[in-house]
Design a protein around this motif. Sequence first.
Motif, short mmCIF file in Angstrom:
data_model
loop_
_atom_site.label_atom_id
_atom_site.label_comp_id
_atom_site.label_asym_id
_atom_site.label_seq_id
_atom_site.Cartn_x
_atom_site.Cartn_y
_atom_site.Cartn_z
N ALA A 25 0.89 -1.13 0.00
CA ALA A 25 -0.14 0.03 0.04
C ALA A 25 0.95 1.22 0.03
O ALA A 25 2.16 1.23 0.61
CB ALA A 25 -0.90 0.02 1.03
N SER A 26 0.45 2.14 -0.67
CA SER A 26 1.21 3.44 -0.66
C SER A 26 0.16 4.73 -0.60
O SER A 26 -0.80 4.69 -0.91
CB SER A 26 2.06 3.61 -1.96
OG SER A 26 1.01 3.79 -3.03
N TYR A 27 0.80 5.85 -0.13
CA TYR A 27 0.12 7.05 0.11
C TYR A 27 0.87 7.97 -0.94
O TYR A 27 2.07 8.29 -0.77
CB TYR A 27 -0.02 7.51 1.50
CG TYR A 27 -0.81 8.98 1.61
CD1 TYR A 27 -2.03 8.94 1.28
CD2 TYR A 27 -0.07 10.15 1.82
CE1 TYR A 27 -2.54 10.53 1.20
CE2 TYR A 27 -0.50 11.48 1.63
CZ TYR A 27 -1.80 11.42 1.44
OH TYR A 27 -2.23 12.82 1.49
N SER A 28 0.14 8.84 -1.52
CA SER A 28 0.75 9.94 -2.70
C SER A 28 -0.09 11.03 -2.35
O SER A 28 -1.36 11.01 -2.52
CB SER A 28 0.86 9.17 -4.12
OG SER A 28 1.63 8.27 -4.07
N GLN A 29 0.34 12.27 -2.78
CA GLN A 29 -0.33 13.24 -3.20
C GLN A 29 0.24 13.36 -4.90
O GLN A 29 1.23 13.53 -5.16
CB GLN A 29 0.26 14.54 -2.49
CG GLN A 29 -0.23 14.68 -0.99
CD GLN A 29 0.04 15.79 -0.11
OE1 GLN A 29 1.45 16.01 -0.18
NE2 GLN A 29 -0.66 16.63 0.43
N ARG A 30 -0.81 13.81 -5.57
CA ARG A 30 -0.77 13.63 -7.05
C ARG A 30 -1.69 14.56 -7.82
O ARG A 30 -2.81 14.62 -7.54
CB ARG A 30 -0.84 12.00 -7.67
CG ARG A 30 -0.64 12.09 -9.07
CD ARG A 30 -1.05 10.56 -9.26
NE ARG A 30 -0.40 9.71 -8.57
CZ ARG A 30 -0.69 8.28 -8.73
NH1 ARG A 30 -1.97 7.91 -9.13
NH2 ARG A 30 -0.16 7.49 -7.73
N GLU A 31 -1.12 15.08 -8.84
CA GLU A 31 -1.88 15.99 -9.64
C GLU A 31 -3.08 15.24 -10.41
O GLU A 31 -2.58 14.20 -10.63
CB GLU A 31 -1.05 17.11 -10.55
CG GLU A 31 -0.43 16.13 -11.59
CD GLU A 31 0.40 17.28 -12.68
OE1 GLU A 31 -0.02 18.39 -12.50
OE2 GLU A 31 0.82 16.77 -13.61
N TYR A 32 -4.10 16.07 -10.52
CA TYR A 32 -5.16 15.67 -11.53
C TYR A 32 -5.72 16.46 -12.35
O TYR A 32 -6.11 17.50 -11.79
CB TYR A 32 -6.16 14.61 -10.81
CG TYR A 32 -7.18 14.05 -11.57
CD1 TYR A 32 -6.99 12.65 -11.82
CD2 TYR A 32 -8.40 14.60 -11.78
CE1 TYR A 32 -7.89 12.05 -12.71
CE2 TYR A 32 -9.31 14.00 -12.36
CZ TYR A 32 -9.25 12.96 -13.01
OH TYR A 32 -10.03 12.09 -13.71
#
Length: 225
Positions: free
Chosen positions: A52-59
Amino acid sequence: MKKFLVTILAVLACAAVLVFGGCSAQADLTDYVSEYRSDIFMGTQGDYSVFASYSQREYPYTADGNVGDMSNIFEVALTAPDNTKTYSVRYTIGEKEYTSELSFDSVRLAHRCTQTIPAPSETTIQFTITVADEATAEPISVSAASIKTENTLKLADLLTKVREAESDRFAALTSGNTFAGELYVRLLYDNERCFYYVGLIDRSGSTYAMLADAETGEIIATRGE
């Protein structure tokens, strides 16, 4: 008179800085990060493994040298002994329980789901796996621990070290406190060691990739022009 004195003091302060090493503002690189995978959780129980991973990502996700609107993304990938079955996952983050059905990814051979949630503060997350149409089957419990250590660099510290190591490359994209590019930063884990992938994308869409030690910030490998 008071305002005049304040102005004079500010000028003198800047002059002092010039004498001892310059009075130039630098762009805050954290403002130009389009993706930041900040944590990874891994665990195995028998034939079942959770990544499992947590990211902040543009959309929307576009490598064009510009930063877009960001979303908080938590991704779960399950490897299981029988890929013909449908699985669901349940876990708790920040005292809130989340449940999701997993979809099979035939390319990565894993059952996956994505949810928009706040950043986990936990160092260990308990995942409960159930199999669809097998109500009497015992759920599988997988404990997944964060791969980060107390020495893992935070984003701002990592980018400071990377900019120092590649000063000419970053300077070419910097004008005053403005940066003409975007950065993708992803925490990685391999052979019991943490790394950061740092992708530097200019306005033409060209990418210069760097692999850095997650604790020292030392650049181990690069790729690109």
